[in-house]
Scaffold this active site. Structure first.
Site, PDB file in Angstrom:
ATOM      1  N   GLY A  57       1.903   1.755  -4.430  1.00 23.21           N
ATOM      2  CA  GLY A  57       2.526   1.107  -3.275  1.00 23.21           C
ATOM      3  C   GLY A  57       2.860   2.182  -2.252  1.00 23.21           C
ATOM      4  O   GLY A  57       3.947   2.212  -1.684  1.00 23.21           O
ATOM      5  N   HIS A  58       1.914   3.084  -2.052  1.00 29.22           N
ATOM      6  CA  HIS A  58       2.088   4.167  -1.085  1.00 29.22           C
ATOM      7  C   HIS A  58       0.734   4.843  -0.838  1.00 29.22           C
ATOM      8  O   HIS A  58      -0.255   4.541  -1.519  1.00 29.22           O
ATOM      9  CB  HIS A  58       3.107   5.205  -1.592  1.00 29.22           C
ATOM     10  CG  HIS A  58       2.753   5.803  -2.914  1.00 29.22           C
ATOM     11  ND1 HIS A  58       3.456   5.547  -4.073  1.00 29.22           N
ATOM     12  CD2 HIS A  58       1.749   6.623  -3.270  1.00 29.22           C
ATOM     13  CE1 HIS A  58       2.903   6.197  -5.067  1.00 29.22           C
ATOM     14  NE2 HIS A  58       1.861   6.860  -4.623  1.00 29.22           N
ATOM     15  N   ALA A  59       0.726   5.743   0.136  1.00 29.35           N
ATOM     16  CA  ALA A  59      -0.463   6.574   0.397  1.00 29.35           C
ATOM     17  C   ALA A  59      -0.005   8.028   0.443  1.00 29.35           C
ATOM     18  O   ALA A  59       1.196   8.308   0.515  1.00 29.35           O
ATOM     19  CB  ALA A  59      -1.089   6.182   1.737  1.00 29.35           C
TER      20      ALA A  59
END
Ligand code: T46
Length: 148
Positions: A61-63
């Site tokens: 749920g991130h980059a």
């Protein structure tokens, strides 16, 4: 990828993601897979692993702005849903310990559908740095689409 400019990394798309074969030695006693320096396109600075993940839970749920990762499903299976911020999405089901996913920088990822006993080993190109994370999807889309 090392030394790649910021603008190049933000242009990465889901088409840059690759399933890579980990060389394995098959044996009636069991199989052995080997990751050597030549197997992956970056120098490993950190190793971590996800385990005991409840089946209804999700990770990621991130980059990352710079981090490159090599994800190996050591045991069990899970899905990696990826987005590039340009409207493209691609899901990889990882379920073979000799098939790994190479994640380039600038890609949003969500890990879901963990099977019971699944273990995700991550070989990473940098040390842990919270500044490298983009944890909000809209900020990620802005980051990818801003003029360089
Ligand atoms: C990724 C997926 C596959 C550290 O202190 N050191 C570390 O090396 C890592 C990876 C995390 N942490 C701390 C930061 C958070 O307080 O551990 C906590 C959980 O981290 P996070 O919410 O980022 O965990 P995941 O499973 O959502 O993501 C991790 C990696 O951070 C990420 O790079 O791609 O695994």
């Amino acid at each position: 990828m090392t030394g790649m400019s910021h603008s190049n990394m933000t242009r990465n798309t889901v088409a840059d993601l690759r399933i890579m074969e980990v060389p394995q030695i098959k044996d009636t006693r069991g199989n052995l897979a080997v990751v050597e320096a030549e197997t992956i396109p970056f120098e490993i600075k950190r190793v971590y692993y996800l385990y005991d993940v409840p089946s209804d839970s999700f990770r990621g749920g991130h980059a990352h702005k710079k981090l490159q990762q090599f994800l190996i499903p050591l045991s069990g299976s899970f899905d990696v849903v990826t987005k590039d911020g340009f409207g493209n999405e691609k899901t990889f089901m990882l379920n073979k310990p000799n098939k790994a996913l190479l994640i380039v920088p600038g890609i949003w990822r969500e890990l879901t559908n963990f099977s019971s006993g699944a273990v995700c080993l991550v070989l990473a190109s940098t040390k842990y740095s919270e500044e490298d994370y983009i944890r909000d999807l809209n900020s990620f889309i802005d980051y990818k689409n801003k003029k360089q």
